[in-house]
Write a protein that holds these residues in place. Structure first.
Motif, PDB file in Angstrom:
ATOM      1  N   ILE A   1      27.827  45.705 102.030  1.00 63.18           N
ATOM      2  CA  ILE A   1      28.387  45.820 103.373  1.00 63.18           C
ATOM      3  C   ILE A   1      27.959  44.625 104.218  1.00 63.18           C
ATOM      4  O   ILE A   1      26.787  44.241 104.207  1.00 63.18           O
ATOM      5  CB  ILE A   1      27.924  47.126 104.052  1.00 63.18           C
ATOM      6  N   GLN A   2      28.917  44.043 104.924  1.00 59.80           N
ATOM      7  CA  GLN A   2      28.632  42.964 105.868  1.00 59.80           C
ATOM      8  C   GLN A   2      29.289  43.299 107.206  1.00 59.80           C
ATOM      9  O   GLN A   2      30.467  43.664 107.245  1.00 59.80           O
ATOM     10  CB  GLN A   2      29.160  41.629 105.345  1.00 59.80           C
ATOM     11  N   HIS A   3      28.514  43.174 108.275  1.00 63.98           N
ATOM     12  CA  HIS A   3      29.015  43.501 109.615  1.00 63.98           C
ATOM     13  C   HIS A   3      28.661  42.329 110.533  1.00 63.98           C
ATOM     14  O   HIS A   3      27.490  42.027 110.746  1.00 63.98           O
ATOM     15  CB  HIS A   3      28.345  44.797 110.103  1.00 63.98           C
TER      16      HIS A   3
ATOM     17  N   ARG B   1      22.041  49.429 116.374  1.00 68.87           N
ATOM     18  CA  ARG B   1      21.925  50.551 115.435  1.00 68.87           C
ATOM     19  C   ARG B   1      22.851  50.265 114.260  1.00 68.87           C
ATOM     20  O   ARG B   1      23.936  50.844 114.145  1.00 68.87           O
ATOM     21  CB  ARG B   1      22.275  51.871 116.117  1.00 68.87           C
ATOM     22  N   LEU B   2      22.415  49.349 113.417  1.00 68.58           N
ATOM     23  CA  LEU B   2      23.222  48.903 112.277  1.00 68.58           C
ATOM     24  C   LEU B   2      22.477  49.041 110.953  1.00 68.58           C
ATOM     25  O   LEU B   2      22.834  48.386 109.975  1.00 68.58           O
ATOM     26  CB  LEU B   2      23.662  47.446 112.480  1.00 68.58           C
TER      27      LEU B   2
ATOM     28  N   HIS C   1      23.747  42.893 106.888  1.00 67.78           N
ATOM     29  CA  HIS C   1      24.343  42.925 105.552  1.00 67.78           C
ATOM     30  C   HIS C   1      23.333  43.472 104.546  1.00 67.78           C
ATOM     31  O   HIS C   1      22.116  43.434 104.767  1.00 67.78           O
ATOM     32  CB  HIS C   1      24.807  41.524 105.132  1.00 67.78           C
ATOM     33  N   GLY C   2      23.861  43.977 103.459  1.00 73.78           N
ATOM     34  CA  GLY C   2      22.985  44.494 102.410  1.00 73.78           C
ATOM     35  C   GLY C   2      23.728  45.397 101.457  1.00 73.78           C
ATOM     36  O   GLY C   2      24.974  45.469 101.464  1.00 73.78           O
TER      37      GLY C   2
ATOM     38  N   VAL D   1      34.115  43.486 109.555  1.00 77.73           N
ATOM     39  CA  VAL D   1      33.385  44.316 108.607  1.00 77.73           C
ATOM     40  C   VAL D   1      34.030  44.194 107.241  1.00 77.73           C
ATOM     41  O   VAL D   1      35.242  44.374 107.100  1.00 77.73           O
ATOM     42  CB  VAL D   1      33.386  45.800 109.040  1.00 77.73           C
ATOM     43  N   THR D   2      33.234  43.862 106.241  1.00 79.49           N
ATOM     44  CA  THR D   2      33.734  43.835 104.864  1.00 79.49           C
ATOM     45  C   THR D   2      32.848  44.747 104.014  1.00 79.49           C
ATOM     46  O   THR D   2      31.623  44.765 104.153  1.00 79.49           O
ATOM     47  CB  THR D   2      33.723  42.412 104.257  1.00 79.49           C
ATOM     48  N   ILE D   3      33.500  45.517 103.164  1.00 73.83           N
ATOM     49  CA  ILE D   3      32.794  46.435 102.267  1.00 73.83           C
ATOM     50  C   ILE D   3      33.372  46.255 100.871  1.00 73.83           C
ATOM     51  O   ILE D   3      34.584  46.328 100.674  1.00 73.83           O
ATOM     52  CB  ILE D   3      32.953  47.900 102.721  1.00 73.83           C
TER      53      ILE D   3
END
Length: 267
Positions: free
Chosen positions: A5-7, A25-26, A75-76, A261-263
């Motif tokens: 996940i990247q935000h 809060r991410l 991200h992570g 946002v990419t998932i």
């Protein structure tokens, strides 16, 4: 299911901001069904990490010099198991469910909304069936229409206008449930759709099942119980307390917001 996940969030201002403080809060929730494998948050200034009264991880930072742009990245990798019929695991840290019963400014209700959801108080109907039926009714009443509302719009406004997004679906659900004294809370997070490249932040609700003494996750936007495609970030009484990024500033003029946002599924 293992997700990458990247935000990426960028605020831009028409005039210099003199000072700003932001609460982030991410960070995904962690329990036996959702495990953080690695996670990083980048902020434009050193941040302080803490846990709020809802049990959410919060990173707070302030910028004391003039700026016209502010970027926060997270991200992570997170590993997610399907929930048991939509029920979240028992949590070691949790406020009493009655904390999530009173209405808030965003989740006030009127007589029409109370009547609209009257069936949720019928204990002869299985609990999950009542809640899922309400989710379907809310999604049909408040048609998903991107860009039709703002974060300041209330449940009553969305219910009356008949259109909104996931945040509005969640607020209407909360208002209807609280109208009948049923504890329910707002959840911010992500919904993984393998058929799209660009994702968005998402929102749904969790409703307390007194018989099971567990929270049941339900996603009105997708008319479904929460299963293995949802990644939980934060819980609160409404959007205000679970917003991915929220803060105050001095100066800045008009603000524009760019969120990407990419998932990806990686296992």
């Amino acid at each position: 299911m293992k997700l990458r996940i990247q935000h990426h969030t960028t605020y831009r201002y028409t005039w210099p901001v003199l000072y700003s403080i932001q609460h982030v809060r991410l960070t995904p929730q962690q329990d036996i069904k959702q495990r953080i494998l690695d996670w990083k948050i980048r902020t434009p200034a050193k941040h302080h990490s803490a846990c709020d009264h809802h049990g959410n991880a919060v990173h707070t930072f302030s910028v004391n010099q003039q700026h016209r742009e502010l970027t926060v990245q997270s991200h992570g990798h997170v590993e997610i198991d399907s929930l048991d019929d939509g029920y979240t695991p028992h949590q070691s840290f949790s406020l009493h469910p009655l904390v999530y019963t009173p209405t808030t400014q965003l989740t006030q209700f009127n007589d029409e909304m109370r009547e609209f959801a009257s069936f949720v108080a019928d204990t002869h109907i299985p609990f999950a069936h009542r809640i899922l039926t309400l989710a379907h009714a809310v999604a049909d009443r408040v048609v998903y229409t991107k860009g039709s509302t703002t974060v300041a719009d209330s449940a009553m406004q969305a219910f009356e206008n008949g259109q909104g997004v996931c945040q509005d679906h969640s607020h209407v659900m909360l208002a209807c449930l609280r109208a009948h004294g049923i504890p329910a809370r707002y959840v911010s997070g992500y919904f993984f759709n393998p058929n799209v490249e660009q994702h968005d932040s998402h929102a749904w609700v969790e409703v307390f099942d007194e018989n099971r003494q567990q929270w049941l996750g339900v996603d009105a936007t997708h008319k479904s119980l929460v299963q293995g495609n949802h990644c939980r970030l934060a819980v609160a009484k409404d959007f205000t307390g679970a917003s991915p990024i929220r803060g105050i500033r001095t100066g800045g003029g008009q603000e524009t917001l760019d969120v990407q946002v990419t998932i990806e599924r990686v296992g």
